[in-house]
Design a protein around this motif. Structure first.
Motif, PDB file in Angstrom:
ATOM      1  N   PRO B 111       0.813  -1.224   0.000  1.00  0.00           N
ATOM      2  CA  PRO B 111       0.000   0.000   0.000  1.00  0.00           C
ATOM      3  C   PRO B 111       0.844   1.271   0.000  1.00  0.00           C
ATOM      4  CG  PRO B 111      -0.935  -1.593   1.518  1.00  0.00           C
ATOM      5  CD  PRO B 111       0.368  -2.170   1.058  1.00  0.00           C
ATOM      6  N   CYS B 112       1.893   1.319   0.808  1.00  0.00           N
ATOM      7  CA  CYS B 112       2.688   2.555   0.871  1.00  0.00           C
ATOM      8  C   CYS B 112       3.457   2.777  -0.424  1.00  0.00           C
ATOM      9  CB  CYS B 112       3.624   2.554   2.079  1.00  0.00           C
ATOM     10  SG  CYS B 112       4.833   1.216   2.109  1.00  0.00           S
ATOM     11  N   LEU B 113       4.045   1.712  -0.958  1.00  0.00           N
ATOM     12  CA  LEU B 113       4.799   1.860  -2.211  1.00  0.00           C
ATOM     13  C   LEU B 113       3.862   2.269  -3.348  1.00  0.00           C
ATOM     14  CD1 LEU B 113       7.156  -1.279  -2.076  1.00  0.00           C
ATOM     15  CD2 LEU B 113       7.630   1.058  -1.319  1.00  0.00           C
ATOM     16  N   GLY B 119       9.044   5.308  -9.135  1.00  0.00           N
ATOM     17  CA  GLY B 119       9.060   5.311 -10.598  1.00  0.00           C
ATOM     18  C   GLY B 119       8.047   6.261 -11.224  1.00  0.00           C
ATOM     19  N   GLU B 120       7.135   6.754 -10.406  1.00  0.00           N
ATOM     20  CA  GLU B 120       6.119   7.677 -10.946  1.00  0.00           C
ATOM     21  C   GLU B 120       6.166   9.010 -10.213  1.00  0.00           C
ATOM     22  OE1 GLU B 120       2.155   6.026 -11.364  1.00  0.00           O
ATOM     23  OE2 GLU B 120       3.037   4.045 -11.562  1.00  0.00           O
ATOM     24  N   GLY B 121       7.352   9.406  -9.897  1.00  0.00           N
ATOM     25  CA  GLY B 121       7.512  10.713  -9.251  1.00  0.00           C
ATOM     26  C   GLY B 121       7.346  10.689  -7.753  1.00  0.00           C
ATOM     27  N   GLY B 122       7.220   9.484  -7.177  1.00  0.00           N
ATOM     28  CA  GLY B 122       7.047   9.387  -5.731  1.00  0.00           C
ATOM     29  C   GLY B 122       8.365   9.232  -4.999  1.00  0.00           C
ATOM     30  N   CYS B 123       8.265   8.816  -3.771  1.00  0.00           N
ATOM     31  CA  CYS B 123       9.445   8.791  -2.898  1.00  0.00           C
ATOM     32  C   CYS B 123       9.879   7.389  -2.471  1.00  0.00           C
ATOM     33  CB  CYS B 123       9.151   9.580  -1.621  1.00  0.00           C
ATOM     34  SG  CYS B 123       8.416  11.186  -1.894  1.00  0.00           S
ATOM     35  N   LEU B 124       9.040   6.386  -2.716  1.00  0.00           N
ATOM     36  CA  LEU B 124       9.307   5.079  -2.104  1.00  0.00           C
ATOM     37  C   LEU B 124       9.497   3.973  -3.134  1.00  0.00           C
ATOM     38  CD1 LEU B 124       6.520   5.131   0.667  1.00  0.00           C
ATOM     39  CD2 LEU B 124       8.909   5.884   0.874  1.00  0.00           C
ATOM     40  N   ASP B 125      10.371   3.042  -2.773  1.00  0.00           N
ATOM     41  CA  ASP B 125      10.506   1.814  -3.536  1.00  0.00           C
ATOM     42  C   ASP B 125      10.981   0.744  -2.569  1.00  0.00           C
ATOM     43  OD1 ASP B 125      10.364   0.134  -5.668  1.00  0.00           O
ATOM     44  OD2 ASP B 125      12.264   0.769  -6.586  1.00  0.00           O
ATOM     45  N   GLY B 126      10.749  -0.491  -2.920  1.00  0.00           N
ATOM     46  CA  GLY B 126      11.189  -1.543  -2.018  1.00  0.00           C
ATOM     47  C   GLY B 126      10.859  -2.907  -2.563  1.00  0.00           C
ATOM     48  N   ALA B 127      11.379  -3.925  -1.902  1.00  0.00           N
ATOM     49  CA  ALA B 127      11.103  -5.301  -2.315  1.00  0.00           C
ATOM     50  C   ALA B 127      11.082  -6.184  -1.080  1.00  0.00           C
ATOM     51  CB  ALA B 127      12.168  -5.778  -3.296  1.00  0.00           C
ATOM     52  N   LEU B 128      10.315  -7.268  -1.189  1.00  0.00           N
ATOM     53  CA  LEU B 128      10.262  -8.253  -0.117  1.00  0.00           C
ATOM     54  C   LEU B 128      10.902  -9.546  -0.603  1.00  0.00           C
ATOM     55  CD1 LEU B 128       6.572  -7.802   1.177  1.00  0.00           C
ATOM     56  CD2 LEU B 128       8.632  -6.530   1.794  1.00  0.00           C
TER      57      LEU B 128
END
Lengths: 284, 215
Positions: B111-113, B119-128
């Motif tokens: 939800p947060c990502l 990739g769309e101008g936001g601030c968050l990325d991550g992987a599990l």
């Protein structure tokens, strides 16, 4: 555990009184018709049903008695009532499981507050508007107020049946002299901010020059900073700029904005002469 | 919500706790400094202190420390010579929560990502990873700060740069008395704390959701 609205009201009363409220009440969130659209309780909190108002933290008698005028100018006490407002909001959410939104004390667009706390205080029966402007509590006179919008249906407290202003002493003075203590101390027709008319002991007309009052009441704090900054930037001479920036006025403005961190008044004269709550401003 | 900050209240609590330790126990107690003294870094990390004290764990959402029950909390800390028994970091990560793992397995995001994708101008990325734990986390702090703190000290600095660079007196005057600058000054004074204007990654976070959903 479900509690009745009346029991919830008692618990709320115990909490706010323990927290220092001298007055408190509950207004109907739908009663804010005179507020403009966008600045009513439901605009801030969808589903709003009540507005809880807590009042207190006026300047102490000693603050009024101090001969150092800068003391009362800077000794803001309104912050304490905002702390209680925040605490009240947390209490309602934690105890009753309903939304409770603390109304921020600052301004939104156009220098307009998020919600008129003065209107909320009136509707919640904490006091009534005065010739001098502030909402006066019938016993304490000037108080600072904080408001919390909630979805919890607390029982309502009605607006005052009898307005706190004009006080009997002011009615007597009006009948004898055609003015009241507050209109005399700051007469609109003589460069002041206040005027009004009393008929049958009731306030029937009130004229208040808000812009003039603001320019005098808020000579420090944010308006003072803006004015000072404008003055600084209008100076071509770096030495003159430096002089303004390091002046007592600008320094005090920065202090008032940061350390004191609240809306501070530098006048108070209409309240100083008000008979409502006068006994609380006078100690041995 | 943009301007109603609460993070000073736990500083008051810590202040009281320091008084208590010094008066009642005769040990030194220091309110831990939480504001930056140079750059953006405070002399002591409240986040690290919170993690080490077992109050929560870092999340995919801007590294915010999530408490297992309440989710987002503000933290303050004190440093003391009193020999209190230490708590321990949480054994289980709070983030990602189970619904986030399920969402990630299906959609490759949380939800947060999804609410603020890099990739769309936001601030968050991550992987599990396969065990549902954070294997990679990215947070664009500069971008986030410019959005989440558009009132406050940063906005005053930005406005002052523009105001002082404006040569026309009338335009300068309108900038000084604008809603934006007035609100920025208000954020410095009335609200007297660093106020945030985004909250979207926290709005969608399932951790502590039940605490945010009331009647």
């Amino acid at each position: 555990m479900t509690v009745s609205a009346a029991a919830a009201r008692d618990r709320l009363a115990a909490m706010v009184e323990r927290g220092g409220a001298l007055a408190w009440g509950v207004a109907d969130a739908d009663a804010f018709d005179e507020a403009p659209e966008g600045f009513r309780p439901a605009d801030l909190l969808p589903g709003a049903r009540r507005v809880v108002v807590v009042g207190g933290s006026p300047p102490r008698a000693a603050d009024w008695a101090s001969p150092v005028h800068e003391h009362l100018e800077t000794m803001g006490t309104s912050d304490r009532i905002n702390s209680l407002g925040l605490k009240t909001a947390k209490f309602i959410e934690a105890e009753f499981g309903y939304y409770a939104l603390f109304v921020p004390p600052g301004v939104r667009r156009g220098n307009r507050p998020f919600l008129s706390v003065a209107l909320a205080a009136e509707l919640a029966g904490c006091g009534s508007r005065s010739l001098a402007g502030p909402v006066l509590h019938p016993e304490y006179g000037l108080l600072f107020y904080s408001a919390v919008i909630t979805t919890y249906p607390f029982p309502l407290t009605p607006p005052l049946a009898e307005p706190a202003c004009p006080a009997p002493a002011c009615v007597d003075m009006w009948e004898a002299e055609g003015e009241t203590p507050c209109t005399r101390v700051c007469p609109l027709g003589d460069g002041g901010c206040l005027d009004g008319r009393i008929e049958d002991g009731r306030l029937v007309e009130r004229r208040y020059d808000a812009a003039r009052c603001t320019s005098r009441v808020y000579t420090h704090w944010i308006p003072g900073f803006q004015k000072g900054l404008e003055l600084v930037l209008d100076q071509d001479d770096p030495e003159a700029r430096k002089m303004v920036l390091y002046s007592s006025h600008f320094t005090k403005t920065l202090w008032s904005m940061t350390y004191a961190a609240q809306s501070q008044g530098q006048c108070w004269e209409c309240m100083r002469v008000c008979p409502v709550g006068a006994e609380f401003r006078d100690k041995a | 919500m943009e301007i109603t900050g609460y993070d000073f209240r736990e500083n008051v609590a810590v202040h009281v706790m320091c008084d208590y330790i010094e008066r009642e126990h005769g040990h030194r107690a220091l309110q831990a400094p939480s504001l930056p003294t140079a750059g953006h870094n405070p002399p002591m990390s409240m986040m690290l202190a919170a993690v080490l004290a077992g109050l929560g764990t870092r999340s995919l959402a801007a590294n915010i420390i999530l408490h297992p029950r309440y989710g987002l909390l503000y933290y303050a800390a004190l440093v003391t010579t009193l020999d209190l028994e230490p708590d321990h970091p949480l054994e289980e990560d709070v983030c990602p929560s189970k619904p986030c793992i399920q969402m990630y397995e299906k959609l490759g995001t949380t939800p947060c990502l999804a609410s603020c994708p890099k990739g769309e101008g936001g601030c968050l990325d991550g992987a599990l990873d396969e065990d549902g734990r954070i294997s990679y986390s990215y947070y664009d702090r500069e971008r986030c700060t410019s959005r989440s703190m558009n009132f406050g000290i940063g906005s005053i600095q930005k406005a002052l740069v523009q105001i002082t660079a404006e040569g026309d007196r009338e335009r300068r005057q309108s900038m000084i008395y604008s809603d934006f600058f007035t609100q920025s000054l208000s954020s410095l004074s009335y609200y007297k704390e660093s106020v945030a204007q985004c909250f979207e990654c926290m709005r969608v976070c399932p951790v502590g959701m039940h605490e945010r959903r009331l009647q």
